[in-house]
Design a protein around this motif. Sequence first.
Motif, mmCIF file in Angstrom:
data_model
loop_
_atom_site.group_PDB
_atom_site.id
_atom_site.type_symbol
_atom_site.label_atom_id
_atom_site.label_comp_id
_atom_site.label_asym_id
_atom_site.label_seq_id
_atom_site.Cartn_x
_atom_site.Cartn_y
_atom_site.Cartn_z
ATOM 1 N N ASN A 148 -17.371 37.143 -21.198
ATOM 2 C CA ASN A 148 -17.000 36.878 -22.595
ATOM 3 C C ASN A 148 -18.123 36.073 -23.240
ATOM 4 N N LYS A 198 -8.589 33.177 -35.891
ATOM 5 C CA LYS A 198 -9.232 34.487 -35.914
ATOM 6 C C LYS A 198 -9.509 34.974 -34.481
ATOM 7 N N THR A 199 -10.094 34.103 -33.669
ATOM 8 C CA THR A 199 -10.380 34.481 -32.280
ATOM 9 C C THR A 199 -9.082 34.867 -31.578
ATOM 10 N N HIS A 200 -8.059 34.061 -31.814
ATOM 11 C CA HIS A 200 -6.736 34.286 -31.252
ATOM 12 C C HIS A 200 -6.260 35.697 -31.601
ATOM 13 N N GLY A 201 -6.373 36.035 -32.894
ATOM 14 C CA GLY A 201 -5.927 37.342 -33.387
ATOM 15 C C GLY A 201 -6.743 38.478 -32.786
ATOM 16 N N ASP A 202 -8.083 38.282 -32.699
ATOM 17 C CA ASP A 202 -8.957 39.308 -32.130
ATOM 18 C C ASP A 202 -8.571 39.608 -30.682
ATOM 19 N N TRP A 203 -8.321 38.568 -29.943
ATOM 20 C CA TRP A 203 -7.942 38.744 -28.534
ATOM 21 C C TRP A 203 -6.568 39.408 -28.435
ATOM 22 N N ALA A 205 -5.060 41.344 -30.329
ATOM 23 C CA ALA A 205 -5.080 42.762 -30.708
ATOM 24 C C ALA A 205 -5.516 43.651 -29.548
ATOM 25 N N GLN A 206 -6.166 43.065 -28.537
ATOM 26 C CA GLN A 206 -6.639 43.860 -27.385
ATOM 27 C C GLN A 206 -5.608 43.942 -26.261
#
Length: 246
Positions: A148, A198-203, A205-206
């Motif tokens: 990461n 934002k990082t939380h949301g990006d992760w 979503a995966q």
Amino acid sequence: MFDLSAKVAIVTGASRGIGRAVAALLAQRGAHVVAAARGDNAAGTVAAIQAAGGHAAPASVDVTDAGAVEAMVAATLERHGRIDILVNNAGITRDQLLLRMKREEWDQVIATNLTAAYVCAQAVLRPMIKQRGGRIVSISSVVGQTGNAGQANYAASKAGLIGFSRALAREVASRNITVNVVAPGLIDTDMTRALTEKTHGDWAAQIPLGRLGEPTDVAAAVCFLASDEASYITGQVLAVNGGMYM
Ligand code: NAP
């Protein structure tokens, strides 16, 4: 299933998050839990376990202090005469792109996440060999499997735990000691709450299962690997990640 009555378990980083959930579940299954964290941070975990009718004692341990780890193991042996389960859970992040990563940030993460697992495992090995049995479970991360950006130190420590555990699994299999790894994905704890939204949301979503994991999701996997039912499983990595890495 997963009866841990009379087993003695040490859980590092038991003050909150995943470690607290692991300590609580092991105790619920009957284990006598030594809940380790810095200062008196594990007191709340111990009080909650005792209030639920379980057995637990706190240990004031910084896992980067080998002397403190050895003292905890000696005190556990003095009190219970055995150690059946070690859960290497204590961990930190010091995220930074490699170009800017300070040596101190690298060293702190490796010392806490990887070197401490070596120190703790070495300390419990002798009693486990004497008993002709034991369980060592280390908490890695999906980041140790995928990498990461911004986490070279953390990814190295978590991948290191996997190699370490497989090597040790081969060394001690003949002594009936199993050594396994649980690799969580994104779990809802203080560690991930520190990420930006934002990082939380990006992760998130995966994640095919569409949600962050709970500390109890990880605790269930640890409890299984610590149980008699998992006696034929060693050197394995059990991913608890909602499918984010398959
Ligand atoms: P957390 O909520 O930040 O808790 C970290 C725990 O580690 C605390 O109990 C803390 O105890 C302990 N700790 C840190 N440094 C220590 C030291 N030097 N000596 C003793 N204890 C120390 O983290 P978490 O999310 O529950 O994570 C637990 C483990 O799971 C870590 O190894 C982490 O890398 C791993 N993991 C977490 C996630 C996730 O999404 N949350 C995902 C994959 C893997 P103090 O009270 O002493 O601070």
